[in-house]
Structures are given as C-alpha cells and as structure tokens.
Design an enzyme around this catalytic site. Structure first.
Site, PDB file in Angstrom:
ATOM      1  N   LEU A 222      54.036   3.130   3.707  1.00 49.44           N
ATOM      2  CA  LEU A 222      53.426   2.142   4.667  1.00 49.44           C
ATOM      3  C   LEU A 222      55.140   0.906   5.206  1.00 49.44           C
ATOM      4  O   LEU A 222      55.788   0.279   4.065  1.00 49.44           O
ATOM      5  CB  LEU A 222      53.019   0.994   3.841  1.00 49.44           C
ATOM      6  CG  LEU A 222      52.245  -0.558   4.731  1.00 49.44           C
ATOM      7  CD1 LEU A 222      51.347   0.216   6.267  1.00 49.44           C
ATOM      8  CD2 LEU A 222      51.401  -1.479   3.887  1.00 49.44           C
ATOM      9  N   ASP A 223      54.678   0.258   6.599  1.00 49.19           N
ATOM     10  CA  ASP A 223      56.039   0.384   6.952  1.00 49.19           C
ATOM     11  C   ASP A 223      57.383   0.440   6.956  1.00 49.19           C
ATOM     12  O   ASP A 223      58.498  -0.103   6.703  1.00 49.19           O
ATOM     13  CB  ASP A 223      55.792  -1.504   7.099  1.00 49.19           C
ATOM     14  CG  ASP A 223      54.551  -2.007   7.099  1.00 49.19           C
ATOM     15  OD1 ASP A 223      53.635  -1.350   8.239  1.00 49.19           O
ATOM     16  OD2 ASP A 223      54.262  -3.191   6.648  1.00 49.19           O
ATOM     17  N   GLU A 224      57.765   1.787   6.360  1.00 44.34           N
ATOM     18  CA  GLU A 224      59.131   2.224   6.389  1.00 44.34           C
ATOM     19  C   GLU A 224      59.419   3.256   6.794  1.00 44.34           C
ATOM     20  O   GLU A 224      59.749   4.754   6.460  1.00 44.34           O
ATOM     21  CB  GLU A 224      59.212   2.173   4.294  1.00 44.34           C
ATOM     22  CG  GLU A 224      58.711   1.343   3.711  1.00 44.34           C
ATOM     23  CD  GLU A 224      58.845   1.651   2.374  1.00 44.34           C
ATOM     24  OE1 GLU A 224      59.553   2.776   1.994  1.00 44.34           O
ATOM     25  OE2 GLU A 224      58.999   0.681   1.747  1.00 44.34           O
TER      26      GLU A 224
END
Length: 280
Positions: A222-224
């Site tokens: 997530l979000d990486e």
C-alpha cells in the site's frame, strides 16, 4: 513509433539501435538514454518515423534478435492512443482535470469508461458527456465480487491503463498484482511520509512547511509503488487543515495529469522499486 528498452549496460547499445533504424531508413526525432551506475543498467527511449511501407510487425520481428543479443526488456508502440479507464469516488477534481486535458488533446488516450463506487449524481460537477459510466458499489462483504466485475470491465474494454483519480478504495493484493505497471494512483501526500488516511491532518499535526502529492504505480504494498511524479507547495502556521486540503487539490490534479501523460508517452520505465522518467 516509440521504442523503449532497458538492459545490462555495455558498450555499443546506442550504436546498435541507431544502426538498426538507419538500415530500415527510419528517421529518429528524439532519443534519450540513461545509464544507472549503481545497478549497471541502461535505459533508452527512441521516437522515430518508420520508412513508408515498413509495418510495426516487421520492425518488431527484425528487432527481436538485436534485443536478445543485448538481453533487452523492450517495447515498441505505434501512434494509437492508449485505452484508459478512470476510477473515482466522490472527489471530482482529478477526474474533471483529466477529462478536460483529454478533450483538448493534451492527453493522448481513449477513455474506455469512468467507474465509481458511488452513483453518478454524487460525483461532484463533472461533465461525463456520453462516456460509459459504471457504478460498482463496494463493501467489505462484496469486495471480491466487485473487483471481479471491475476486472471483467477492464478486460472487456481492452483497457491498457487504469487511473485511480481519488478512488477511495484500497485494491486487493490480487487485483494490484494483475494491474502492476498499468495502474496509476494519486496519493494526497508527499510519499513515503503520511501514508494512509487523512494525510493532510497528519501533516498539519506535525507542523510541516510543505505539502505535496505523489503519483505512483499501484502494487500490493500500500502506497509504496514506484513513484512517477511528485510536487509540493509551501504552507505556513496560519494554514488550517482545510487550507491544506484546498491547496492539495491543485497539487493532486497536476501531479496526476503529468504522471498519466508520461505513461501514455512511454516516458516511464520501471526499475525495481523505482522509475526512470524521461522528461519532455
């Protein structure tokens, strides 16, 4: 046509590619390259006009032995616009901006559909015209079925790129893997800081002096995912969380538009957890 490639760095790559295009009487209009010393990897993007009567399939077949010799990971694409599906929730600023840029021919894409987890009348003040719209409501109980329907739409429409224009749902690991490298998200924060929910409130609580937004490829982490584009704006102690949200909307729309355009123009090459972005 646009040729992009990455491969182990060694002497003669540029010369070999240039010689190949010269032999086919192609005209190079733009060429950019980058050698990453830390990984000994070479990246290249070449825009060229093929000779009259030289079809893409023939060029592709002829280039394959050269690509194999240099162990290239490569793509060759003609001028047809990419097929793009836009996902959104209730926030309309990124969706409206993308559609405006598409309508004035700033974004070379064909919009296959707009999809939302909310009804059409709840999506702000966006003129969708006659674009196909799909309302796919989602809850924890029916998320797998909703994503299965979403994937069916993506495949049925021949969508090549999925854009999350403030789509406030987290894609499952399975769907994220299936869309890796062809799904762009706009995160309303300057990643890798302030991940997850309410990032502007997190930033305000920390007293930051700049806020930003990040466009990145979606991955199961997530979000990486690999970052494509970022931008920032200075703020002060006088700014409230609402001020940050207002200023953030402007950053988000322009960061997402730049990321989408660079993907559509084959300017973004994946490099592990990073990207190489050739500027225009």
């Amino acid at each position: 046509m646009i040729l992009t490639l990455s491969c182990p760095d060694r002497h003669g790559i540029v010369a070999a590619v240039s010689a190949f295009l010269l032999e086919r009487d192609a005209n190079i209009s733009d060429a950019q390259q980058f050698g990453d010393a830390s990984s000994a990897t070479f990246f290249m993007r070449v825009v060229f006009e093929p000779a009259d009567g030289d079809p893409e399939a023939a060029i592709r077949a002829a280039f394959a032995p050269l690509a194999e010799r240099f162990a290239m990971d490569w793509t060759l694409r003609g001028s047809a616009p990419r097929r793009v599906m836009i996902l959104t929730s209730k926030f309309d600023h990124c969706l409206a901006d993308l559609l405006y840029r598409w309508r004035i021919d700033e974004l070379p894409m064909q919009v296959t559909a707009v999809v939302s987890n909310h009804p059409r009348e709840q999506i702000g003040h966006v003129d969708l015209g006659d674009l196909p719209f799909h309302h796919l409501p989602v809850s924890a109980a029916d998320k797998p079925a909703q994503e299965a329907e979403l994937l069916r739409l993506i495949e049925e429409t021949g969508t090549e790129l999925v854009v999350l224009a403030r789509y406030m749902q987290i894609l499952s690991d399975d769907l994220s893997r299936k869309l890796e490298g062809r799904c762009i998200n706009i995160h309303h924060s300057f990643l890798p800081g302030f991940k997850g929910a309410r990032p502007y409130h997190q930033a305000h609580a920390r007293g930051v002096k700049v806020i930003g937004a990040t466009a990145h490829y979606v991955t199961p982490d997530l979000d990486e995912g690999p970052i494509i584009e970022q931008d920032v704006e200075r703020i002060s102690h006088r700014d409230t969380p609402e001020d940050l949200i207002r200023k953030g909307r402007d950053i988000e729309r322009r960061v997402l538009a730049r990321a989408v355009r660079r993907h559509l123009e084959d300017r973004v090459l994946l490099h592990g957890t990073k990207t190489v972005v050739f500027e225009d």
